[in-house]
Structure formats: C-alpha cells, structure tokens
Scaffold this motif. Structure first.
Motif, mmCIF file in Angstrom:
data_model
loop_
_atom_site.group_PDB
_atom_site.id
_atom_site.type_symbol
_atom_site.label_atom_id
_atom_site.label_comp_id
_atom_site.label_asym_id
_atom_site.label_seq_id
_atom_site.Cartn_x
_atom_site.Cartn_y
_atom_site.Cartn_z
ATOM 1 N N VAL A 26 0.844 -1.198 0.000
ATOM 2 C CA VAL A 26 0.000 0.000 0.000
ATOM 3 C C VAL A 26 0.878 1.246 0.000
ATOM 4 C CG1 VAL A 26 -1.879 -1.164 1.213
ATOM 5 C CG2 VAL A 26 -0.136 0.043 2.542
ATOM 6 N N GLU A 27 0.350 2.321 -0.543
ATOM 7 C CA GLU A 27 1.083 3.575 -0.554
ATOM 8 C C GLU A 27 1.046 4.218 0.835
ATOM 9 O OE1 GLU A 27 -0.353 6.139 -3.584
ATOM 10 O OE2 GLU A 27 0.170 4.777 -5.229
ATOM 11 N N PRO A 28 2.079 4.973 1.178
ATOM 12 C CA PRO A 28 2.086 5.636 2.487
ATOM 13 C C PRO A 28 0.997 6.694 2.568
ATOM 14 C CG PRO A 28 3.945 6.363 1.155
ATOM 15 C CD PRO A 28 3.315 5.219 0.412
ATOM 16 N N ASP A 29 0.267 6.704 3.680
ATOM 17 C CA ASP A 29 -0.789 7.701 3.872
ATOM 18 C C ASP A 29 -0.789 8.251 5.293
ATOM 19 O OD1 ASP A 29 -1.729 5.585 5.343
ATOM 20 O OD2 ASP A 29 -3.581 5.301 4.212
ATOM 21 N N GLY A 30 0.298 8.024 6.004
ATOM 22 C CA GLY A 30 0.386 8.493 7.375
ATOM 23 C C GLY A 30 0.045 7.446 8.415
ATOM 24 N N SER A 31 -0.615 6.372 7.978
ATOM 25 C CA SER A 31 -0.944 5.297 8.914
ATOM 26 C C SER A 31 0.281 4.414 9.119
ATOM 27 C CB SER A 31 -2.117 4.474 8.395
ATOM 28 O OG SER A 31 -1.817 3.904 7.130
ATOM 29 N N THR A 81 -0.586 -5.392 5.894
ATOM 30 C CA THR A 81 -0.121 -4.515 4.825
ATOM 31 C C THR A 81 1.373 -4.284 4.948
ATOM 32 O OG1 THR A 81 -0.555 -2.507 6.125
ATOM 33 C CG2 THR A 81 -2.324 -3.295 4.657
ATOM 34 N N ILE A 83 3.863 -1.108 3.696
ATOM 35 C CA ILE A 83 3.892 0.199 3.043
ATOM 36 C C ILE A 83 4.999 0.224 1.997
ATOM 37 C CG2 ILE A 83 4.180 2.677 3.370
ATOM 38 C CD1 ILE A 83 3.244 2.303 6.251
ATOM 39 N N GLU A 114 6.510 5.293 10.121
ATOM 40 C CA GLU A 114 5.263 4.690 9.644
ATOM 41 C C GLU A 114 5.393 3.171 9.606
ATOM 42 O OE1 GLU A 114 3.376 6.394 6.171
ATOM 43 O OE2 GLU A 114 4.467 8.266 6.475
#
Length: 315
Positions: A26-31, A81, A83, A114
């Motif tokens: 998954v792409e980084p999104d702050g999670s 997941t 990242i 992250e």
C-alpha cells in the motif's frame, strides 16, 4: 462500454478466494504498519555488468505470483499490509550522490516511523552501506548477518565504492564493527586471500559453504544470533542472492556453483527473523535482464515471505 474492458494491465483472472502477496503493498498515507519496503535501483557501481537497477520492480511483480496463505504455519497474511515507499530517484551520472540519496531516503523513511521494520530492495550490494548507515544513526549499534558468496570487503582505492565494498566502507566509516558482522555462505575460489585476512583481522565471523553443508543452517543462524544479540541494538539481514547456487539464481551477475539452495536460504531468513532484534533486511544482486523465467526474483519474493513468517513465529 463493454463490461469486459478493464484498465490496461488489470484484465487478469481474479479468484474470489485468493489474495496475492503484492496486493498487500500500500502507498504511504500516514498510517502505521509493521513492515515497509523501499526500492534502491542502483547498479552502476557494480564491478561486473549488472541490470540490478530493475530488480525492485521485478521483485514486486514476483510477489504477485503467490497467495497470502502460509500452510506451514496455518497463517493468512491477507489482513496485513506493507507500506511501499517507492523507489529512490538515482543520479544518472554520480554514484556517490546516488548512494547518498539512498541514505537520505532511508533516513527519512525511518524518521517517519510509519513502518516498524524496513526491507530495502536493491540494486547491487553497494546499497547496503547507505541503508545500514541510516539504521545505525536511528537505532545505534548494528549487527549484520550477511548471506553472500563474497566477503564484500574490497579496498576502496582500486575501484571506489563498488558493490564489493559495502562492509569495508561500513567498518572504515565507523558504521559497523567487524566483530558485529557474521557472513554465511562464503564460497570457495570466490574471494582473494587478502580479504580473508582482512576479515580475520577485523574479527568478522565467517561461515563458508563447507560450514553450511556440514552443519544445520538453523544451528548456524542460532550461533550468529547468540554472538550478536547482547552486543548490538538491532540486527540487520543483508541477503546477497548470489549466496545461492547458480541453479537457483540464474539472474545474479556473479553466478557460480557450490552455493546454497533456495529452501535453505528461506529457512535461514525465517529462523533469523524470529529474533526480536532482527528488524531490517536488504535483498540485493538480482539482474532481471539475464534471469530465466523470473526465477531469482521469485526466490527474493519468498525471502520476504520468510521474513514475515519468522516474525509471526517469533511472537
């Protein structure tokens, strides 16, 4: 528009019961996630011709050939997941700048926190120095378990910071101590005596392929972990795919006979990853342009899966 038309590259068979490993990226999104990957597509410092810059993409693609379910440990990774922080943008002409970019990018990713654990996809083995340097600055004293046919302790005077020098650079720059490096799979007729002498002088622990063949790989890994665990803050696995016999890794630039089989390497990584101080890994030295049916990248994908399995088993 026809229901049969799909976006380019998406018109593939989908089994409703099966999730593929690359779908966990998954792409980084702050999670936050336990795992992250970063591509370090650098191969220009290679002593021999290498297209290892194409390996990060090939490994990601190879992950799509396998499901998320591990029968051996009865665990489905489907809900997890990893990242994918993407690939480091290389300088087309400046090797030192490219290596510094890997260091800066890795340092930045580690600083974001992250991902708890980072896997770096090379690239040639020169990417290990900037990656380990970034981990050293973040975590403190680093120990390395290196799977490799070569010592990678070449001097820097003859060729500069090549794929044969990452651990020499690490020692000379105070990033690693020789006594904190354990090399596994060092192969006959593959290294100069001068570098064997240097390894001994620096107190590097060396297990040759003869050692691997006459002892159980799990026992060697346990010995390596016991040597490092009380001396370092973090243990970093560096997996040079040419530790494998050429029959298992035809896509390595420096292929040769008498190496490790793929199952032994996978089990070695799995065993090491069970240890709580093993928190990072790189996978290097795959040239997809000379590989056969993506064999070597497929093994690399399984090395990632083996790391995940080890972490599940180590809980």
């Amino acid at each position: 528009m026809s229901n049969y038309l799909k976006p380019a590259g998406k018109a593939i068979f989908k089994d409703s019961y099966t999730t593929k490993m690359n779908e966990l990226l998954v792409e980084p999104d702050g999670s936050k996630s336990q795992y992250g990957i970063i591509g370090a597509p650098l191969s220009k410092p290679s002593i021999s011709h290498s297209g290892a810059a194409f390996a990060p993409g090939a490994i990601r693609q190879a992950m799509g050939s396998y499901s998320t379910f591990s029968k051996e440990i009865s665990h489905d990774f489907q809900g997890e997941t990893m990242i994918d922080f993407g690939d480091v943008d290389m300088n087309p002409t400046d090797i030192l700048d490219s290596q510094d970019r890997i260091y800066q990018a890795t340092k930045s990713v580690l600083g974001q926190e992250e991902a708890e654990q980072l896997i770096v996809l090379g690239g040639d083995h020169s990417v290990s120095f900037p990656s380990i340097k970034a981990h050293h600055e973040k975590y403190g004293t680093i120990g390395v378990i290196q799977f490799d046919a070569h010592h990678d302790l070449r001097n820097l005077d003859d060729g500069g910071p090549t794929n044969g020098t990452p651990f020499r650079r690490s020692i000379e720059n105070g990033v690693l101590k020789g006594e904190h490096i354990v090399q596994i799979g060092i192969r006959d007729f593959t290294n100069a005596k001068g570098y064997d002498d240097y390894a001994e002088q620096q107190d590097v622990t060396v297990y040759t392929m003869e050692d691997v063949m006459t002892n159980k790989i799990n026992e060697i890994i346990q010995q390596a972990l016991q040597k490092l665990e009380n001396k370092v803050d973090l243990i970093y696995l560096s997996v040079d795919m040419d530790v494998l016999d050429q029959a298992f890794a035809p896509g390595c630039p420096a292929i040769g006979p008498g190496g490790m089989d793929s199952y032994s390497l996978m089990k070695a990584v799995e065993t090491a990853a069970k240890h709580y101080k093993v928190q990072a890994m790189d996978i290097v030295e795959i040239d997809p342009t000379i590989d056969f049916r993506n064999m070597t990248s497929r093994v690399a994908a399984h090395v990632i899966f083996s790391y995940w399995k080890g972490k599940v088993l180590g809980k």
